[in-house]
Design a protein around this motif. Structure first.
Motif, PDB file in Angstrom:
ATOM      1  N   LEU A   1       1.077  -1.391  -0.353  1.00  0.00           N
ATOM      2  CA  LEU A   1      -0.140  -0.390  -0.050  1.00  0.00           C
ATOM      3  C   LEU A   1       1.269   1.232   0.082  1.00  0.00           C
TER       4      LEU A   1
ATOM      5  N   ASN B   1       0.493  -5.920   1.238  1.00  0.00           N
ATOM      6  CA  ASN B   1      -1.431  -5.769   1.036  1.00  0.00           C
ATOM      7  C   ASN B   1      -1.369  -7.864   1.675  1.00  0.00           C
TER       8      ASN B   1
ATOM      9  N   LYS C   1      -6.459  -4.836   0.262  1.00  0.00           N
ATOM     10  CA  LYS C   1      -7.345  -3.688  -0.006  1.00  0.00           C
ATOM     11  C   LYS C   1      -7.475  -3.017  -1.050  1.00  0.00           C
TER      12      LYS C   1
END
Lengths: 595, 595
Positions: free
Chosen positions: B237, B248, B275
C-alpha cells in the motif's frame, strides 16, 4: 494430465472392415494362419501396455529428461528403465522379428499398430525401441550370417538396443559430405573414427549393450555417397559367449537439450578407433541404411497418427467438460452456469480436424503397412514389386503429410484448452513439442517432398502414381452411380483429375527448369496427401454406409467425420495447387544478398 | 545463438515512406512538432537497447526460467533485473506516457515500434514492461484523479510495474462467471478476496511494488458481466509519501511451468482481504479493463511481427551459411563442397513467407497504431471516431492473423535449420515456443475471430469493413491503369470483391442460423487478413516502384517480396472461402457423445 485410450475400435475397423487384413495375410505364407482374433488380441495387449505402463511416464519423462554423467553414461527418466524391462519380459521386442532369430514372426502391419499406441502414450520412450527395431531390420536385410547370428537375437529379445549413426556436425541431408573414417584391420574388422550427432538412444541405461549402425568412409574410398559404407559398432564387443564383453571406443560426448522428446537421449557420439564390422558391401552403405530409414519414415507417420489421436482425445475430453460462455444459438445446457465449449462450431472444427487426420492417417498407414508385408513375403514376384511401388510412393506422403497434420492437430489441442494448453501439467503442450520433431528428422519434409515428386513420381514418368490412381478410379467407377456416395465420389473424382493434370504440368515445367521441381514439391506433397486422404475417407464412408443400420454409432461418427473432411479440409488442396502453379520465379527472383 | 538486427530500415520505410507518419502527427496537437529525425533517433536507441541488452538474455531466460521461493517471492532469470534497471534509468517506461504524470508524451506508434524490437529480442522480458504499460493506460483512462496521482507516476517511471488479473481457474473467456469478491470497507476501500490464475508478472524481483488491476464482484452485485468491477490492488500500500508501505494481502501461490516465455513469471495470485480501490464505476469493470485488453491485443500483434522477424533473420543467416547438397539446376557454388541451402526453392519459400509476414504485419500494425494516435488525440471528433472504427476493426485481425503467421514463421525457421532447429542452443525452437502463446492469451484466436465477424462486422451491417474497403477501392482506382501495378492491383481487386461478397453471404446465413457465424469466423478472419495484407503489399509495391531507380536495393527486395506474397501466400484466401462456404452443418452434425 489427461488420458490415453488405445484406439482399438478404429484400428480394428481399419485393419478388418476397411482393408480386410486377414484376406491379405492368407496370401502371405508366414502369416497365412493369422486370424482376426489373434491380431486383435495382440493389439489389445499392446494398447494396455501403452496406456497402463507408458502413458503414466510421459509427463515425468518430459520434466526430468535425460542426464549425462561425467563418465559418459546417460540416465533415462524415472521409470523408463523399469518399463523397458517389462517390455522385454513380455516379449514385445520380438513381435515382428524373424523366428529364426527368436522373433515371433508377426507382420509389420501389426507391429505398426503396436507402435502407434506406444508413440501416442510416450513418444520419447517409444523412440528407443522403434530405432532398435530399425537396426534389427537393417542387419536382417544386409548383414552377413555371422553378424546376424551375433546381433539379431539380442535385438529381437530386447537385451540390446540399436541406433542409426548418420548425421555429422557439417552434414545431415547431404550424407555425401560425411567424414567418419573406417580403417581396415588385420582381423577383418575396421577401426571407426569420427563424430556423429543427433544420435537417438546413442547412450542410455536400459540395456547392457547398444549396437550402433554407423555410416563411414573406408580409407581410400571415393568422395560422395559412393564412398559410404555401413558398419556395426557395438558399445561392448560380444565376447566368446556372445554376451557384452570388452568396452569399445565409442562414447557419448554430450546430449542435446531439445524442444521436446526430452526423455529420449539425443547424443553426440564420438567414435575413436572403435572396432566395427562391415555390413553389406563396401560403398553400398547408404542403400543398406535406407532399409532402416524407410521403415523409420513409416514409423514417424504412424507416430504422428498416435500424437494426433491423443491430442484429439484430450481436447475432446476438455471440450465436453469445460463450461464457458453460451452457444451462439442459445443456451445448450441451461441448467449449468455455461455451456460446455464443445457447442462452439470453431471448437468442433479443431476437434474434427484432429479426428479426421488421425483416422485418415490410420487408413493410409495400415494400407501401406499391408503392402510392406506383401512386398516382403508375397510368393508372387509381381505382387511384391507392385506392393513395393506403393510403399515407395506413399512413404514420403505418410511421413510428411502426417507430420504436418500432427503439428496442426497438436496445436489445435492447445488452442481448445486455451491457457491450460500452454501449461506443462495438462500435457497438451508436450504433445505439440514432441510432435514437432517429426517433420524434421529422418529427412525433413522438404526432403520428403522432393523424394515424392522427383524420385518417386517424375523419375518413372508418373507410373507409380498412375497405378495408385487406378485404385481410386476403380472405386469411383464402382460407386459413381450410388446416390448416397455422390457427396464423396464427386470431389474424389475432381481431386483425382487435379492430381493427374497437375503432375503433367509440373513434368512439363521441370523439363524447362529444374527449379520448378523444388518450387512445387512441398505443395505437391500436400495435394497428393489430400487426394489420398479423400480416397480413403470415401472408402471409409462406403463401409460406414454399409453398416449404418447396425445401430453401432461408431459408423455414424465415421460418416460425419468423412463429411467434415470433404467439406472443410480437402479444399486446402486448391490452395496448394494455386501456390505451386505460381511457379519458381517468385521464389528465385530475390538476390541471395538481399535476404 | 544467433543474432538480432533491429529492423530500422524497414520500420523507417513503413512509418515515413509508406504511411507518412510526420504528416499524421502534424494534425495531432501533442505530437505536432515531432519530426522524422526525432522519431528515428528514438527507434534507433530502442533497437540498440533490444539488441545489446535484451537479446543476450533471451536464451538464458528460457533456460533458467523463474523461481518461486518459499516466502512467495519470485526471482527472474539472471540479468533480467539488471536489464530492467537500465531500462528504467534510461527513461524508457515513460516513452508514451502523459507528461502530466512524468511521461515523455511520444505517440503510441513510436511506442509500438519500441515494443516490436523488445519482443523480438526477448519476449519474456518484454512481457513485464508491456503489461505494465497496459495497466498505466487503463488507470489513465478510468481511474479517479487521486488514484492517478498515486499510481501513474510510479508506473510511468517504471519504479512499479502493473498486472491485469482477470482469469480464474473456472473462467477465462467467459468472465461473467468470475467469483473474486470485493467487500466495501468503511474507509471507502474494498477487501478483495479470490484466486486469479495466469497472471503475467504477478510476482517478480525487478521492482519494489506491483500494482494489480483486478476484476471482482462487489458484494450484492448482479451475476454475469454487469456485476464486474475493476479494482487497483497494490502489493504494498502506498504510504504517506507515496512510496511502498504496508504489505497488502495478495500473494503468489505458485508459478506455472509453460511451453515458452519461461523468463516471464505466470502466477497464481491469491487475494485474501487485500485492500483495493475501485477504478471507474461499479459494474463497469470489464469495459475499463478492455482499454488495457485492446492495447494488449495490438501489442501481441506487434510482438508476433518481432518474433517473425527474428526467426527470419536467423533462418536466412543459416541458409546462406549452411552448405548441403547442390541446387537442382546444377552447382551454384562449385568451389565449395556443397551449395548454401538458400539455393533451394523450398528454403526460399519458407524464408520469403517469414519476410512477407513480418513486413506485411509491420505495415498493418503501424497504420493501426497511427489510427490509435489519431483516435486519442485528433482535434476533430469525426476523425477520432473514424480512426476508432479502424482500430476496433483491425485489432482482432492484427492479433489473430499475425499470431497464426508467427507460429507458421517460427516453425519455418526451425525447418530451415533442420535438426539444429529443434535444439535449444540455436534459439530457433524457443522462438516457436514463445510465439505459441500469442494465439492463446488476451482472448484466443477463436475469440478474436468471433470478435471480428460478430461484433466488428455483422453488428454494424458491415459499415466499418466497408469504410476500410473504400481505402482499397480508392487505391485501386488510382492505380488500375498503371501497367507496372497490374500484377498487384488485379488480385487486390479480386480479393476485395471476395471479401465483400463473402461478408454479405455470411450475414444472410447468420440470419437463418447463428451457428453459421461461429462456423465461418476463423476462416473469415484469415480471408480478411489476406485482403488487408494484399492492400498493404500493393501499396508497398507502389512505393518501391517509385524508388526503383534510386539504386537502393532495399526497394528491389521489397518488390520481390510483394510479388512472392501475391503469388504464394494470398491464394490461401480461397481455401478459407471454400471451407467457410461449406457452412456449419459439417461441424454440428456429430453428436457430442460421439466425440
Amino acid at each position: 494430465m489427461g488420458q490415453y485410450l488405445p484406439p482399438l475400435r478404429d484400428t480394428q475397423f481399419v485393419l478388418h472392415e476397411l482393408l480386410d487384413a486377414e484376406q491379405t495375410f492368407r496370401q502371405l505364407p508366414p502369416y497365412a494362419d493369422l486370424d482376426r482374433q489373434s491380431i486383435d488380441q495382440v493389439i489389445e495387449a499392446a494398447g494396455k501396455f501403452s496406456s497402463d505402463v507408458l502413458f503414466p511416464l510421459n509427463l515425468v519423462g518430459d520434466r526430468e529428461g535425460c542426464t549425462l554423467h561425467e563418465d559418459g553414461a546417460v540416465s533415462t527418466p524415472s521409470g523408463f528403465k523399469e518399463a523397458y524391462a517389462q517390455y522385454v519380459d513380455a516379449g514385445w521386442p520380438a513381435l515382428s522379428c524373424d523366428p529364426n532369430y527368436g522373433g515371433q514372426g508377426l507382420p509389420l502391419s501389426v507391429y505398426f499398430a503396436e507402435k502407434e499406441m506406444q508413440c501416442a502414450a510416450n513418444q520419447a520412450w517409444a523412440g528407443y525401441v522403434g530405432l532398435s527395431h530399425g537396426a534389427y531390420e537393417c542387419l536382417h536385410a544386409s548383414a552377413s550370417a555371422e553378424i546376424k547370428a551375433a546381433y539379431l537375437p539380442k535385438l529381437a529379445s530386447g537385451e540390446w538396443t540399436g541406433t542409426m549413426c548418420l548425421t555429422e556436425p557439417h552434414c545431415g541431408t547431404d550424407l555425401g559430405l560425411l567424414r567418419t573414417k573406417a580403417e581396415p584391420q588385420a582381423d577383418g574388422s575396421y577401426a571407426v573414427t569420427g563424430t556423429k550427432i543427433f544420435i537417438s538412444g546413442g547412450e542410455h541405461d536400459m540395456t547392457d549393450n547398444i549396437v550402433h549402425l554407423v555410416l563411414a568412409r573406408i580409407a581410400g574410398a571415393p568422395p560422395g555417397v559412393k564412398g559410404i559404407s555401413l558398419f556395426v559398432v557395438p558399445k561392448f564387443l560380444p565376447d566368446a559367449n556372445g554376451e557384452s564383453g570388452e568396452r569399445n571406443g565409442v562414447r557419448c560426448g554430450s546430449i542435446e537439450h531439445k524442444m521436446g522428446i526430452h526423455g529420449n537421449s539425443t547424443c553426440v557420439m564420438n567414435f575413436d578407433d572403435a572396432k566395427g564390422w562391415l555390413v553389406g558391401e563396401p560403398g553400398k552403405g547408404l542403400a543398406a541404411m535406407f532399409v532402416m530409414m524407410n521403415a523409420s519414415r513409416i514409423l514417424i507417420g504412424v507416430q504422428c497418427i498416435g500424437l494426433t489421436d491423443i491430442a484429439y482425445q484430450n481436447a475432446a475430453l476438455y471440450a465436453k467438460d469445460r463450461l464457458q460462455s453460451r452457444a451462439l444459438t442459445g443456451p445448450a445446457a441451461p441448467d449449468k452456469p455455461a455451456d460446455p465449449i464443445i457447442v462452439h462450431p470453431d471448437v468442433r472444427r479443431m476437434l474434427l480436424t484432429q479426428k479426421a487426420y488421425a483416422e485418415g492417417g490410420r487408413a493410409l498407414a495400415y494400407w501401406l503397412a499391408l503392402h510392406l508385408d506383401q512386398e516382403q513375403t508375397h510368393p508372387d514376384a509381381a505382387v511384391r514389386a507392385q506392393s513395393g511401388e506403393m510403399v515407395a510412393l506413399m512413404t514420403p506422403v505418410l511421413k510428411a503429410f502426417m507430420s504436418d497434420n500432427a503439428l496442426e492437430a497438436t496445436n489445435h489441442g492447445m488452442m481448445v484448452l486455451g491457457g491450460h494448453g500452454y501449461i506443462h501439467e495438462w500435457g497438451m503442450e508436450q504433445f505439440a513439442r514432441d510432435a514437432r520433431i517429426s517433420s524434421i528428422y529422418e529427412g525433413t519434409n522438404t526432403i520428403q517432398a522432393l523424394d515424392l515428386l522427383n524420385r518417386k513420381v517424375l523419375s518413372d514418368g508418373g507410373g507409380k502414381l498412375r497405378r495408385f490412381c487406378q485404385l481410386a478410379t476403380a472405386f469411383v467407377e464402382e460407386q459413381r452411380r450410388v446416390p448416397e456416395m455422390q457427396e464423396f465420389i464427386t470431389p474424389l473424382m475432381v481431386a483425382l483429375d487435379k492430381v493427374l493434370t497437375f503432375t503433367d504440368e509440373i513434368a512439363a515445367r521441370a523439363q524447362q527448369d529444374a527449379a520448378e521441381i523444388g518450387a512445387a514439391s512441398t505443395h505437391y506433397l500436400r495435394v497428393v496427401g489430400h487426394f489420398v486422404f479423400a480416397y480413403f475417407w470415401a472408402r471409409m464412408a462406403r463401409v460406414a454406409l454399409d453398416k449404418a443400420d447396425t445401430g453401432d454409432r461408431f459408423y455414424e461418427a465415421k460418416l460425419a467425420t468423412a463429411r467434415f473432411y470433404f467439406a472443410k479440409l480437402l479444399p486446402e488442396l486448391d490452395y496448394h495447387l494455386a501456390a505451386a502453379r505460381a511457379g519458381a520465379a517468385p521464389l528465385m527472383e530475390l538476390d541471395e544478398a538481399l535476404f
